[in-house]
Scaffold this active site. Structure first.
Site, PDB file in Angstrom:
ATOM      1  N   HIS A   1      -4.085 -17.906  38.394  1.00  0.00           N
ATOM      2  CA  HIS A   1      -3.965 -16.960  37.378  1.00  0.00           C
ATOM      3  C   HIS A   1      -2.969 -17.464  36.366  1.00  0.00           C
ATOM      4  O   HIS A   1      -3.294 -17.187  34.968  1.00  0.00           O
ATOM      5  CB  HIS A   1      -3.461 -15.775  37.985  1.00  0.00           C
ATOM      6  CG  HIS A   1      -3.345 -14.304  37.060  1.00  0.00           C
ATOM      7  ND1 HIS A   1      -2.798 -12.890  37.711  1.00  0.00           N
ATOM      8  CD2 HIS A   1      -3.729 -14.335  35.746  1.00  0.00           C
ATOM      9  CE1 HIS A   1      -2.756 -12.272  36.453  1.00  0.00           C
ATOM     10  NE2 HIS A   1      -3.266 -12.824  35.606  1.00  0.00           N
TER      11      HIS A   1
ATOM     12  N   GLU B   1      -4.621 -20.024  34.215  1.00  0.00           N
ATOM     13  CA  GLU B   1      -5.208 -19.351  33.246  1.00  0.00           C
ATOM     14  C   GLU B   1      -4.598 -19.120  32.116  1.00  0.00           C
ATOM     15  O   GLU B   1      -5.050 -19.253  30.887  1.00  0.00           O
ATOM     16  CB  GLU B   1      -6.212 -18.091  33.942  1.00  0.00           C
ATOM     17  CG  GLU B   1      -6.994 -17.414  32.710  1.00  0.00           C
ATOM     18  CD  GLU B   1      -6.738 -16.030  32.955  1.00  0.00           C
ATOM     19  OE1 GLU B   1      -6.525 -15.239  31.835  1.00  0.00           O
ATOM     20  OE2 GLU B   1      -7.055 -15.483  34.165  1.00  0.00           O
ATOM     21  N   HIS B   2      -3.518 -18.320  32.136  1.00  0.00           N
ATOM     22  CA  HIS B   2      -2.793 -17.710  30.990  1.00  0.00           C
ATOM     23  C   HIS B   2      -2.020 -19.010  30.423  1.00  0.00           C
ATOM     24  O   HIS B   2      -2.021 -19.103  29.093  1.00  0.00           O
ATOM     25  CB  HIS B   2      -1.367 -17.130  31.436  1.00  0.00           C
ATOM     26  CG  HIS B   2      -1.713 -15.584  31.767  1.00  0.00           C
ATOM     27  ND1 HIS B   2      -1.134 -14.537  30.985  1.00  0.00           N
ATOM     28  CD2 HIS B   2      -2.716 -14.960  32.581  1.00  0.00           C
ATOM     29  CE1 HIS B   2      -1.784 -13.219  31.393  1.00  0.00           C
ATOM     30  NE2 HIS B   2      -2.439 -13.661  32.326  1.00  0.00           N
TER      31      HIS B   2
ATOM     32  N   GLU C   1       2.562  -8.380  34.975  1.00  0.00           N
ATOM     33  CA  GLU C   1       1.077  -7.858  35.219  1.00  0.00           C
ATOM     34  C   GLU C   1       0.750  -7.544  36.676  1.00  0.00           C
ATOM     35  O   GLU C   1       0.453  -6.526  37.215  1.00  0.00           O
ATOM     36  CB  GLU C   1       0.059  -8.989  34.804  1.00  0.00           C
ATOM     37  CG  GLU C   1      -0.861  -8.714  33.907  1.00  0.00           C
ATOM     38  CD  GLU C   1      -1.735  -9.969  33.447  1.00  0.00           C
ATOM     39  OE1 GLU C   1      -1.603 -10.021  32.369  1.00  0.00           O
ATOM     40  OE2 GLU C   1      -2.504 -10.547  34.334  1.00  0.00           O
TER      41      GLU C   1
HETATM   42 ZN   LIG Z   1      -3.362 -12.060  33.692  1.00  0.00          ZN
END
Ligand SMILES: [Zn+2]
Length: 453
Positions: free
Chosen positions: A66, A69-70, A167
């Site tokens: 994750h 990905e960012h 998040e």
């Molecule tokens: Zn995210």
């Protein structure tokens, strides 16, 4: 659409299959040098879609996939600006731009109606995926860092911050997310689904920058990539661009990433875990769920059977399992987890109650098992099975939206199979599987047998 597909010299054409119900043709290619896969969904549609996906299988809950990905979107070799994606979102004529991290893949899709714009976006996406800068400062920004609680007060407490950290703190504060993560931890004791791919707030700070780079190098490799495109595209030109700008710089990797079959238990496992709650009164705050690990989702016959059974048991208030859960006084209502999960390599079926009490665990289990036993013993009204089969057929044909481009929905429908080294064509072309089901349900024992299985 009966022309023989032309591939660029850097890709090998493998096969082409028409999907009549969707009015398209699926072409499969392989990049000769690296083994990267390319599935093109040829359709006479103006809106073109591109997606590149990687198998990402974290072995911990640090959120590495994750956070990657960012961070991958924070600048690349050819586009070393802070946020090329954000700039493109505003400037381009795209109809869709995003990135997703799932339990075992990460995907970067976009769609555009304009050929020049499609080309520009392709430049940015290819560079971000294969030549990401991964600046340590971006890792600190997107992943985790330590800051003073009050920025200008060095006497104040040190606290963790980071886009993904925050998040996931938000996401994991919901009881349903915690329940799902806890549940899958036991349903999948050994494979990647055991871990929280989004990241557990308590584990995210364990991730180091070196681990992020290592994960990037081993996972964002062409040999581990699946390209999927949709629309009226010049495939050979597209492949030549993908080859020149990205894949030609890589050698084939012999690491074959895949999820193995999950281990099966010898006997049912019962566990009890806690979740955080902001109140003193714990009455009606307990969730009880039962779950089963099912066959592989890449087996389209097993997939369609599981979908039909889910509908027969849970579709509406007269469906036997939903009726039993709704009318039970052991909880306030059916668990939000109720249903079939088919995105992992092996499917799972979950049902249960929310708003219950800890001491009702055995009674809830008995209620569910008795209901299933009853359906297995007495069967179901054939008219309701026929109606559910019809609904299933409609739901698989009708591409409704969620605001996503039509082509991207088709790509996502086939992508899980492609990622799990199954056949995306069989998942997109469901007519043969439906025909088999129509034949199978004529046997009154079909649904009872599925439940026993
Ligand atoms: Zn995210």
């Amino acid at each position: 659409m009966s022309v023989t597909p032309v591939s660029s010299s850097s890709f090998r054409f493998l096969r082409s299959e028409a999907v009549a119900s969707l009015n398209l043709e699926v072409q499969e290619y392989e990049h000769i040098q690296t083994g990267a896969k390319h599935f093109h969904l040829a359709a006479a549609q103006e809106e073109k879609v591109f997606l590149v996906a990687f198998r990402t299988m974290p072995q911990d809950s640090s959120g590495v996939a994750h956070i990657l990905e960012h961070t991958a979107l924070c600048g690349s070799e050819r586009f070393p600006v802070r946020d090329p994606f954000f700039m493109m979102t505003r400037r381009s004529l795209n109809t869709f731009m995003n990135a997703f991290t799932s339990s075992d893949w990460t995907a970067y899709p976009f769609a555009s109606l304009n050929p020049k714009d499609f080309d520009n976006l392709l430049d940015v996406y290819l560079d971000a995926a294969f030549f990401s800068r991964l600046d340590p400062m971006d890792f600190a920004q997107e992943g985790h860092r330590v800051e003073f609680a009050e920025p200008n007060n060095p006497e104040s407490d040190l606290v963790y911050k980071g886009v993904v950290f925050n998040e996931m703190k938000g996401a994991m504060s919901s009881p349903t997310s915690t329940l799902w993560q806890t549940f899958t931890k036991y349903l999948f004791p050994e494979t990647t689904y055991h871990h929280n791919s989004g990241g557990e707030p308590a584990s995210i700070p364990d991730l180091t920058y070196e681990q992020l780079r290592e994960f990037y190098a081993s996972h964002y490799h062409p040999s581990n990539a699946v390209f999927m495109t949709f629309g009226d595209l010049d495939v050979a030109a597209l492949q030549e661009k993908i080859h020149q700008q990205a894949l030609s710089n890589f050698e084939r990797s012999d690491i074959e990433l895949k999820v193995p079959d999950e281990k099966r238990y010898f006997a049912p496992v019962r566990v009890e875990e806690a979740y955080a709650l902001d109140q003193e009164d714990l009455s009606k705050q307990t969730h009880h769920v039962l779950g089963w690990l099912l066959p592989r989702s890449i087996d389209v016959d097993a997939l369609m059977k599981a979908h039909l059974l889910e509908r027969v048991l849970l579709d509406n208030s007269s469906s036997p399992l939903l009726a039993a859960l709704e009318s039970s006084t052991l909880g306030t209502g059916p668990s939000p987890l109720c249903g079939l999960e088919d995105s992992n390599r092996e499917m799972s079926f979950v049902c249960g109650l929310e708003g219950s009490e800890p001491e009702d665990a055995a009674a809830v289990e008995q209620l569910i098992l008795d209901t299933l036993q009853k359906v297995a013993d007495e069967g179901v009204d054939p008219r309701s099975v026929a109606a559910q089969l019809h609904q299933l057929e409609l739901s698989q044909r009708e591409i409704t939206g969620d605001g996503m481009p039509f082509g991207l929905q088709l790509i996502l429908a086939g992508m899980s199979a492609a990622i799990h080294r199954g056949d995306p064509v069989s998942v997109l072309n469901i007519d043969p599987a439906l025909a088999k089901l129509r034949e199978a349900v004529k046997d009154a024992d079909f649904i009872p047998n599925l439940i026993r299985e």
